[in-house]
Design a protein around this motif. Structure first.
Motif, short mmCIF file in Angstrom:
data_model
loop_
_atom_site.label_atom_id
_atom_site.label_comp_id
_atom_site.label_asym_id
_atom_site.label_seq_id
_atom_site.Cartn_x
_atom_site.Cartn_y
_atom_site.Cartn_z
N ASP A 106 -5.19 7.15 7.94
CA ASP A 106 -4.14 7.34 8.94
C ASP A 106 -3.11 8.38 8.51
N HIS A 107 -2.88 8.48 7.20
CA HIS A 107 -1.87 9.41 6.69
C HIS A 107 -2.49 10.71 6.14
N VAL A 129 0.83 -1.20 0.00
CA VAL A 129 0.00 0.00 0.00
C VAL A 129 0.87 1.25 0.00
N GLU A 130 1.89 1.26 0.81
CA GLU A 130 2.75 2.44 0.89
C GLU A 130 3.33 2.79 -0.47
N GLU A 150 -7.48 -2.18 4.04
CA GLU A 150 -6.07 -1.87 4.28
C GLU A 150 -5.65 -0.61 3.54
N GLN A 176 -7.61 2.41 5.17
CA GLN A 176 -7.08 2.74 6.50
C GLN A 176 -5.76 3.51 6.38
N TYR A 177 -4.94 3.12 5.43
CA TYR A 177 -3.67 3.84 5.22
C TYR A 177 -3.95 5.29 4.83
#
Length: 563
Positions: free
Chosen positions: A252-253, A218-219, A245, A248-249
């Motif tokens: 969160d970011h 994901v990153e 996933e 959520q990333y």
């Protein structure tokens, strides 16, 4: 001799040789087989075409019987197919349909997934989705223009632009329907970032040209997508993870996409949706061992999925439910504000439906791609003043890879469809095309669906749940002489949430086909315009004025309004 007994690597016959006793039967046979072509269907070895468990036939025994019957069917006979099982052949007339299909229809009191799953387990029914069990699925192309038109309308509405250049589109699901998303977004010049839990689906979209690249994390996916957006590049990127996933990333970011949607098969939580925390094999094992526990986990996962979408929506993402009923499943799992997310039909597509425009499609039985390009040119010549249609055809020529029998989809409207169909029939008659052409459409069309969380969501007069219109559509197409007609329950949004009808007619160059095409293609989309005019849409009333239909009680003075 052509081998019709294969159960793997099925490929429809090509060319102008008849294997059946008429082209109506031949068209049905070839399109049934085309649904199960490995290039087209999602899991053809299991008879599953797309949409979780949308099947072409109930069993291989039933499939073999359908094939045998079509090969022997006379031109004044009609085959009846009950939820994927051929049950009878009756003498009718040469003008009647050759096949009538009914899939997954349950008495309303019993129209739940629980009852359906029980009956399916007993071998008494099957889920036909929309075009799986009606034999007119054409691969990912079948939904791509709908996705394109939805995103184009979103761009005009929210960004005052005809493209999505410089915008980030985030979604999930690369199956038989969702697989169209990366290419549609690319055609509108967006950056698309998509989650897909099944690596095999990602590989299929890469192989068919619908997806540009896959990255492992994901990153990395987010980093590449943001870099491309900043640089004004156009690219589609998949990440082999669960939707939650990826979302959520982003939460969160503090990264908010410009456009957000979902095209997992959430309408069918048992088969179509993998719970987060599971891979495909683990999910299959749990589903087999404990279906109730699987459903519990899937619904909880869908609830988290929609809660994350809501968070991003409130941060500014332009979000929409793309017709998979994910909002309703989440709502039933406790997400009370799930419907803050727009449905795509009332938000972006309804004006097209009001004009009789929808996912009209054709496939060339010759199997020759060059004959699709001939028909593309015919569209450009006949409808040169219809700039959105011509723009679509040019983009489709550039970007779309054929799957199975070469096919094309185009949102043609009332009056355009029959004009085009009749001209194509003339080309077949003159030998300008080497074999007949099949015309059909998605059940997701202007007047053939009752689906209160999708096609008929938020109708102006409150008629969202009125199921008469798809029934009238099926009856009208039978009376008009379609070569095969289907009526299904549950496609798109799941058991209990939709009724819908489909039709197909074959242009074989005969005078009989010319009459069928003129009647069917006129009446089919015309009823959709009537349906919207009856609900009080002025654009539909204006469309009827250009293409007159007798409408005894339709007019502004007769229309109730939603309260």
């Amino acid at each position: 001799m052509f081998d019709f007994t294969k159960h793997t690597n099925i490929r429809a016959p090509r060319g102008n040789r008849l294997h059946c006793k008429g082209w109506g039967q031949e068209g049905a046979l070839r399109m049934l087989m085309n649904n199960l072509d490995p290039e087209v269907g999602e899991r053809p070895d299991d008879l599953i075409v797309y949409g979780g468990r949308g099947r072409a036939a109930r069993s291989w025994e039933a499939y073999d019987a359908i094939v045998r019957t079509l090969l022997e069917l006379e031109n004044d006979e009609t085959l009846l197919v009950q939820s994927g099982k051929p049950v009878a052949v009756f003498r009718t007339t040469e003008a009647a349909p050759r096949v009538l299909i009914a899939n997954a229809n349950l008495v309303p009191q019993w129209a739940t997934w629980e009852h359906f799953n029980h009956l399916e387990e007993l071998g008494l029914t099957m889920f036909g989705q929309m075009t799986a069990g009606s034999w007119i699925y054409i691969g990912s192309q079948g939904v791509i223009q709908g996705t394109f038109e939805t995103l184009a309308a979103l761009g005009r509405k929210h960004f005052q632009s005809h493209t999505l250049r410089g915008r980030l589109y985030v979604s999930a699901g690369l199956g038989g329907m969702g697989g169209a998303q990366p290419l549609a977004a690319k055609m509108l010049e967006a950056v698309a970032l998509l989650a897909e839990v099944d690596p095999a689906r990602i590989e299929k979209r890469l192989a068919t040209g619908y997806l540009d690249k896959v990255v492992p994390t994901v990153e990395q996916g987010v980093r590449e997508a943001l870099r491309a957006k900043e640089a004004g590049e156009v690219v589609s990127i998949a990440v082999p993870v669960h939707a939650t996933e990826l979302l959520q990333y982003l939460v969160d970011h503090n990264i908010t996409p410009d456009v957000l949607s979902d095209q997992t098969a959430a309408h069918d939580p048992l088969v179509g949706y993998v719970p987060d925390g599971y891979d495909v094999k683990e999910a299959a094992a749990l589903r087999a061992a404990d279906p109730d526990e699987y459903l519990k986990k899937a619904r909880a996962s869908i609830a988290r999925h929609v809660e994350l979408m809501l968070t991003l929506t409130r941060r500014g993402a332009k979000s929409f439910d793309y017709g998979n009923n994910i909002r309703r499943v989440a709502y039933e799992a406790g997400v009370q504000d799930a419907f803050e997310i727009d449905g795509y039909v009332p938000a972006y597509i309804r004006d097209l439906f009001a004009q009789g425009k929808g996912p009209f499609r054709w496939a060339v039985l010759s199997g020759k791609p060059e004959e699709i390009y001939k028909l593309d040119q015919l569209v450009l010549d006949m409808f040169s003043t219809n700039e959105p249609l011509c723009r679509w055809i040019r983009l489709a020529q550039k970007h779309i890879h054929f799957q199975g029998l070469p096919a094309r989809i185009a949102y043609m409207g009332y009056g355009e469809r029959e004009a085009f169909g009749v001209r194509v029939n003339e080309m077949v008659a003159r030998g300008e095309l080497s074999a007949p052409v099949v015309f059909g459409r998605d059940h997701h069309d202007t007047g053939s669906v009752a689906s209160p969380f999708r096609e008929t969501e938020a109708m102006r007069d409150g008629s969202d749940a009125i199921g008469d219109w798809p029934i009238l559509n099926a009856l009208l197409n039978v009376a008009s002489g379609a070569h095969w007609v289907s009526f299904h329950h549950g496609g798109g949004t799941g058991i209990g949430y939709s009724l819908h009808a489909g039709m197909v007619v074959v242009a074989d160059g005969s005078a009989d086909s010319a009459g069928r095409l003129e009647r069917v293609l006129h009446n089919d989309s015309g009823l959709g315009v009537v349906r919207h005019a009856d609900a009080g849409y002025e654009l539909a009333a204006q469309t009827l004025q250009k293409n007159p239909v007798k409408t005894p009680l339709i007019g502004p003075e007769t229309q109730p309004r939603r309260k």
